[in-house]
Design a protein around this motif. Structure first.
Motif, PDB file in Angstrom:
ATOM      1  N   ILE A   1     -19.553  40.715 -10.431  1.00  0.00           N
ATOM      2  CA  ILE A   1     -19.789  39.678 -11.449  1.00  0.00           C
ATOM      3  C   ILE A   1     -20.108  38.356 -10.761  1.00  0.00           C
ATOM      4  CG2 ILE A   1     -18.770  38.406 -13.375  1.00  0.00           C
ATOM      5  CD1 ILE A   1     -16.903  40.854 -13.789  1.00  0.00           C
ATOM      6  N   PRO A   2     -21.325  37.856 -10.883  1.00  0.00           N
ATOM      7  CA  PRO A   2     -21.690  36.614 -10.190  1.00  0.00           C
ATOM      8  C   PRO A   2     -21.156  35.374 -10.903  1.00  0.00           C
ATOM      9  CG  PRO A   2     -23.558  37.423 -11.452  1.00  0.00           C
ATOM     10  CD  PRO A   2     -22.474  38.459 -11.581  1.00  0.00           C
ATOM     11  N   ILE A   3     -20.914  34.330 -10.105  1.00  0.00           N
ATOM     12  CA  ILE A   3     -20.519  33.015 -10.619  1.00  0.00           C
ATOM     13  C   ILE A   3     -21.548  32.009 -10.120  1.00  0.00           C
ATOM     14  CG2 ILE A   3     -18.739  31.231 -10.693  1.00  0.00           C
ATOM     15  CD1 ILE A   3     -16.700  33.327  -9.864  1.00  0.00           C
ATOM     16  N   VAL A   4     -22.167  31.273 -11.041  1.00  0.00           N
ATOM     17  CA  VAL A   4     -23.046  30.176 -10.641  1.00  0.00           C
ATOM     18  C   VAL A   4     -22.398  28.867 -11.057  1.00  0.00           C
ATOM     19  CG1 VAL A   4     -25.143  31.556 -10.731  1.00  0.00           C
ATOM     20  CG2 VAL A   4     -24.417  30.278 -12.762  1.00  0.00           C
ATOM     21  N   SER A   5     -22.802  27.786 -10.406  1.00  0.00           N
ATOM     22  CA  SER A   5     -22.069  26.536 -10.537  1.00  0.00           C
ATOM     23  C   SER A   5     -22.990  25.348 -10.756  1.00  0.00           C
ATOM     24  CB  SER A   5     -21.231  26.288  -9.274  1.00  0.00           C
ATOM     25  OG  SER A   5     -20.494  27.446  -8.907  1.00  0.00           O
ATOM     26  N   GLY A   6     -22.442  24.357 -11.428  1.00  0.00           N
ATOM     27  CA  GLY A   6     -23.092  23.058 -11.548  1.00  0.00           C
ATOM     28  C   GLY A   6     -22.120  21.978 -11.148  1.00  0.00           C
ATOM     29  N   SER A   7     -22.578  21.046 -10.325  1.00  0.00           N
ATOM     30  CA  SER A   7     -21.744  19.921  -9.882  1.00  0.00           C
ATOM     31  C   SER A   7     -20.498  20.380  -9.140  1.00  0.00           C
ATOM     32  CB  SER A   7     -21.359  19.036 -11.079  1.00  0.00           C
ATOM     33  OG  SER A   7     -22.496  18.646 -11.797  1.00  0.00           O
ATOM     34  N   VAL A   8     -20.628  21.452  -8.390  1.00  0.00           N
ATOM     35  CA  VAL A   8     -19.555  21.950  -7.529  1.00  0.00           C
ATOM     36  C   VAL A   8     -20.038  21.817  -6.083  1.00  0.00           C
ATOM     37  CG1 VAL A   8     -18.097  23.910  -6.914  1.00  0.00           C
ATOM     38  CG2 VAL A   8     -18.746  23.531  -9.313  1.00  0.00           C
ATOM     39  N   MET A   9     -19.195  21.243  -5.238  1.00  0.00           N
ATOM     40  CA  MET A   9     -19.660  20.826  -3.918  1.00  0.00           C
ATOM     41  C   MET A   9     -19.434  21.841  -2.803  1.00  0.00           C
ATOM     42  SD  MET A   9     -20.902  17.893  -4.682  1.00  0.00           S
ATOM     43  CE  MET A   9     -21.357  18.702  -6.234  1.00  0.00           C
ATOM     44  N   ASN A  10     -18.641  22.861  -3.045  1.00  0.00           N
ATOM     45  CA  ASN A  10     -18.256  23.755  -1.953  1.00  0.00           C
ATOM     46  C   ASN A  10     -18.455  25.223  -2.320  1.00  0.00           C
ATOM     47  OD1 ASN A  10     -16.279  23.602  -3.896  1.00  0.00           O
ATOM     48  ND2 ASN A  10     -14.565  23.405  -2.474  1.00  0.00           N
ATOM     49  N   THR A  11     -19.522  25.517  -3.009  1.00  0.00           N
ATOM     50  CA  THR A  11     -19.758  26.892  -3.458  1.00  0.00           C
ATOM     51  C   THR A  11     -19.936  27.847  -2.285  1.00  0.00           C
ATOM     52  OG1 THR A  11     -22.128  26.430  -3.654  1.00  0.00           O
ATOM     53  CG2 THR A  11     -20.789  26.157  -5.641  1.00  0.00           C
ATOM     54  N   VAL A  12     -20.743  27.458  -1.332  1.00  0.00           N
ATOM     55  CA  VAL A  12     -21.067  28.353  -0.211  1.00  0.00           C
ATOM     56  C   VAL A  12     -19.814  28.684   0.588  1.00  0.00           C
ATOM     57  CG1 VAL A  12     -22.426  28.602   1.897  1.00  0.00           C
ATOM     58  CG2 VAL A  12     -23.431  27.496  -0.110  1.00  0.00           C
ATOM     59  N   GLU A  13     -18.911  27.718   0.732  1.00  0.00           N
ATOM     60  CA  GLU A  13     -17.676  27.941   1.480  1.00  0.00           C
ATOM     61  C   GLU A  13     -16.827  29.061   0.885  1.00  0.00           C
ATOM     62  OE1 GLU A  13     -15.455  24.322   1.978  1.00  0.00           O
ATOM     63  OE2 GLU A  13     -17.306  23.138   2.087  1.00  0.00           O
ATOM     64  N   TYR A  14     -16.978  29.292  -0.404  1.00  0.00           N
ATOM     65  CA  TYR A  14     -16.187  30.312  -1.078  1.00  0.00           C
ATOM     66  C   TYR A  14     -17.025  31.542  -1.444  1.00  0.00           C
ATOM     67  CZ  TYR A  14     -12.354  27.030  -1.225  1.00  0.00           C
ATOM     68  OH  TYR A  14     -11.335  26.165  -0.858  1.00  0.00           O
ATOM     69  N   GLY A  15     -18.152  31.693  -0.773  1.00  0.00           N
ATOM     70  CA  GLY A  15     -18.975  32.866  -0.965  1.00  0.00           C
ATOM     71  C   GLY A  15     -19.750  32.890  -2.265  1.00  0.00           C
ATOM     72  N   LEU A  16     -19.902  31.735  -2.899  1.00  0.00           N
ATOM     73  CA  LEU A  16     -20.642  31.642  -4.155  1.00  0.00           C
ATOM     74  C   LEU A  16     -22.074  31.178  -3.890  1.00  0.00           C
ATOM     75  CD1 LEU A  16     -17.914  29.903  -6.356  1.00  0.00           C
ATOM     76  CD2 LEU A  16     -18.475  32.344  -6.259  1.00  0.00           C
ATOM     77  N   PRO A  17     -23.001  31.466  -4.790  1.00  0.00           N
ATOM     78  CA  PRO A  17     -24.375  30.994  -4.608  1.00  0.00           C
ATOM     79  C   PRO A  17     -24.435  29.467  -4.547  1.00  0.00           C
ATOM     80  CG  PRO A  17     -24.256  32.656  -6.339  1.00  0.00           C
ATOM     81  CD  PRO A  17     -22.847  32.288  -5.998  1.00  0.00           C
ATOM     82  N   GLU A  18     -25.367  28.950  -3.769  1.00  0.00           N
ATOM     83  CA  GLU A  18     -25.523  27.506  -3.641  1.00  0.00           C
ATOM     84  C   GLU A  18     -25.975  26.891  -4.963  1.00  0.00           C
ATOM     85  OE1 GLU A  18     -28.163  24.205  -1.148  1.00  0.00           O
ATOM     86  OE2 GLU A  18     -28.537  26.351  -0.897  1.00  0.00           O
ATOM     87  N   ALA A  19     -25.287  25.872  -5.404  1.00  0.00           N
ATOM     88  CA  ALA A  19     -25.678  25.163  -6.620  1.00  0.00           C
ATOM     89  C   ALA A  19     -26.871  24.258  -6.323  1.00  0.00           C
ATOM     90  CB  ALA A  19     -24.516  24.322  -7.141  1.00  0.00           C
ATOM     91  N   PHE A  20     -27.769  24.102  -7.299  1.00  0.00           N
ATOM     92  CA  PHE A  20     -28.932  23.231  -7.069  1.00  0.00           C
ATOM     93  C   PHE A  20     -28.505  21.776  -6.950  1.00  0.00           C
ATOM     94  CE2 PHE A  20     -28.590  22.692 -11.679  1.00  0.00           C
ATOM     95  CZ  PHE A  20     -28.896  21.353 -11.844  1.00  0.00           C
ATOM     96  N   ASN A  21     -27.360  21.431  -7.558  1.00  0.00           N
ATOM     97  CA  ASN A  21     -26.902  20.038  -7.505  1.00  0.00           C
ATOM     98  C   ASN A  21     -25.588  19.935  -6.741  1.00  0.00           C
ATOM     99  OD1 ASN A  21     -25.372  21.317  -9.448  1.00  0.00           O
ATOM    100  ND2 ASN A  21     -25.381  19.602 -10.886  1.00  0.00           N
ATOM    101  N   GLY A  22     -25.638  20.371  -5.492  1.00  0.00           N
ATOM    102  CA  GLY A  22     -24.483  20.314  -4.610  1.00  0.00           C
ATOM    103  C   GLY A  22     -24.369  18.983  -3.899  1.00  0.00           C
ATOM    104  N   PRO A  23     -23.743  18.955  -2.723  1.00  0.00           N
ATOM    105  CA  PRO A  23     -23.467  17.696  -2.028  1.00  0.00           C
ATOM    106  C   PRO A  23     -24.693  16.826  -1.765  1.00  0.00           C
ATOM    107  CG  PRO A  23     -22.232  19.486  -1.029  1.00  0.00           C
ATOM    108  CD  PRO A  23     -23.150  20.118  -2.034  1.00  0.00           C
ATOM    109  N   GLU A  24     -25.798  17.436  -1.298  1.00  0.00           N
ATOM    110  CA  GLU A  24     -26.982  16.623  -0.999  1.00  0.00           C
ATOM    111  C   GLU A  24     -27.555  15.996  -2.264  1.00  0.00           C
ATOM    112  OE1 GLU A  24     -29.697  19.207   1.001  1.00  0.00           O
ATOM    113  OE2 GLU A  24     -28.827  18.817   2.975  1.00  0.00           O
ATOM    114  N   TRP A  25     -27.564  16.758  -3.347  1.00  0.00           N
ATOM    115  CA  TRP A  25     -28.073  16.257  -4.625  1.00  0.00           C
ATOM    116  C   TRP A  25     -27.222  15.091  -5.113  1.00  0.00           C
ATOM    117  CZ3 TRP A  25     -26.712  15.924  -9.872  1.00  0.00           C
ATOM    118  CH2 TRP A  25     -27.762  15.915 -10.792  1.00  0.00           C
ATOM    119  N   MET A  26     -25.912  15.245  -5.017  1.00  0.00           N
ATOM    120  CA  MET A  26     -25.007  14.188  -5.448  1.00  0.00           C
ATOM    121  C   MET A  26     -25.132  12.944  -4.572  1.00  0.00           C
ATOM    122  SD  MET A  26     -23.355  15.015  -8.150  1.00  0.00           S
ATOM    123  CE  MET A  26     -22.990  16.494  -9.102  1.00  0.00           C
ATOM    124  N   THR A  27     -25.267  13.152  -3.273  1.00  0.00           N
ATOM    125  CA  THR A  27     -25.423  12.015  -2.362  1.00  0.00           C
ATOM    126  C   THR A  27     -26.707  11.263  -2.664  1.00  0.00           C
ATOM    127  OG1 THR A  27     -24.184  13.177  -0.628  1.00  0.00           O
ATOM    128  CG2 THR A  27     -25.544  11.319   0.062  1.00  0.00           C
TER     129      THR A  27
END
Length: 381
Positions: free
Chosen positions: A157-183
């Motif tokens: 069961i996949p989990i996708v995220s919005g406005s979450v900064m550490n998805t990759v660290e927990y084995g989740l797909p990279e969010a389009f609006n992660g740390p670089e987007w927020m910065t």
């Protein structure tokens, strides 16, 4: 309204400083550095800020972040769970999922997570028991449900995220609006504060530490303000998440009363500004500001001229994009995000009274025909 008064004050200071400079020159002595030099530097900072902000003026052709068809149509009745963290913006995002869910024939279910570790753990255990086809997480830090991530992953069961900064660290797909987007958008907030204030030097950033994305917005604002105006001061004041929707505006008032030199403020979450204009007026404070993550009341305040500006996020486009990512994860389809500047400028715009959205609930619309474009990519007849 407020920023114009600041510009007039600075313009008057420049004229006065210029007169002093001419007087010094007529005396035949070498002129010393005066406030006119500082004013020129301020003018340069405003010009540089305005140039940086051009991609965020909402103009020009924009495309979907992933603009290619699905490999196969989505199965009718696919079960998608939405994790609701209980903020006003989270409620807006839930509402924005209704139209695409209806278009696709999804079974969309909301699970309220709460804000403490125990509540999150209980909610995520419920999600595992539901065994949906996919999960959408907006802002909830994966650190609170690491064990459930492993369980959901084992179930495919996949989990996708919005406005979450550490998805990759927990084995989740990279969010389009992660740390670089927020910065990047934090940099936009910093540049907007300089530009809209006419070169203010005393600024404050209202940070919400419980939101992991807030610190990235802060870092972006700090870096851009330092780049544009090395002599500027950007104070940081924390506002607890529990005060959003209740006493956040009161905390802002108290801070501005204690720091009367402040000329402009930045809010990591624009919910801080809901109801703030009337309280500022009552307190006799004329300090404008800009925030991000606009809710309908913010749009109303901007349209009325009561709130100086907001960094609008097209929350409809955001949620359709997050859902689009989930559909690709559910189907095992590869995809790639564009560069961070494209991602950021596609979904966000500096909004003021002149370009305030006609419908405060719908808010900013970055791509007018986005629904038709998604429907084509989702193979909907």
């Amino acid at each position: 309204m407020h920023s114009r008064s600041i510009r007039k004050t600075r313009a008057a200071a420049l004229v006065a400083a210029g007169a002093l400079l001419l007087t010094a020159c007529s005396g035949g002595s070498e002129p010393e550095e005066t406030s006119a030099d500082a004013g020129a530097a301020g003018s340069d900072a405003v010009a540089a800020a305005e140039e940086f902000l051009v991609p965020w003026n909402g103009e020009g052709e924009k495309n979907l972040l992933i603009d290619e068809p699905l490999d196969a149509p989505v199965k009718e009745g696919a079960h998608v769970v939405y994790l609701d963290v209980g903020t006003p913006v989270s409620a807006v995002m839930w509402n924005n999922l209704q139209a695409p869910a209806e278009l696709l024939g999804l079974k969309l279910e909301r699970v309220e997570t709460g804000r403490d570790a125990q509540s999150v753990n209980t909610a995520m255990n419920t999600v595992v028991e539901l065994a949906p086809d996919g999960v959408i997480n907006i802002t909830l830090d994966p650190i609170f449900f690491e064990s459930q991530i492993e369980q959901l992953d084992a179930l495919g069961i996949p989990i996708v995220s919005g406005s979450v900064m550490n998805t990759v660290e927990y084995g989740l797909p990279e969010a389009f609006n992660g740390p670089e987007w927020m910065t990047t958008n934090g940099q936009v907030l910093g540049a907007a504060a300089i530009a809209r204030s006419g070169g203010a030097e005393d600024l404050v950033f209202y940070n919400v530490p419980e939101f992991p994305f807030s610190k990235y917005e802060l870092e972006g604002a700090q870096s851009k303000v330092a780049e544009l105006c090395p002599e500027c001061e950007l104070r940081v004041v924390d506002i607890p998440i529990a005060e959003l929707g209740s006493t956040a505006a009161d905390r802002v008032i108290s801070d501005l009363q204690a720091n009367p030199q402040t000329e402009y403020f930045i809010a990591a979450v624009d919910e801080v500004q809901i109801g703030l204009p009337s309280k500022l007026e009552l307190a006799g404070i004329d300090v404008p500001g800009i925030g991000m993550w606009t809710a309908p009341p913010n749009n109303e305040q901007v349209a009325a001229g009561d709130q100086d500006a907001t960094l609008s996020v097209d929350l409809n486009l955001m949620m359709w994009t997050v859902l689009d990512q989930l559909l690709r994860e559910m189907g095992g389809q590869d995809y790639e995000w564009p560069d961070v500047a494209t991602r950021a400028s596609t979904l966000t715009r500096v909004t003021e009274q002149a370009n305030a959205p006609e419908d405060p609930v719908v808010g900013y619309v970055a791509i007018a025909d986005y629904q038709d474009r998604f429907a084509a990519n989702w193979l909907v007849d």
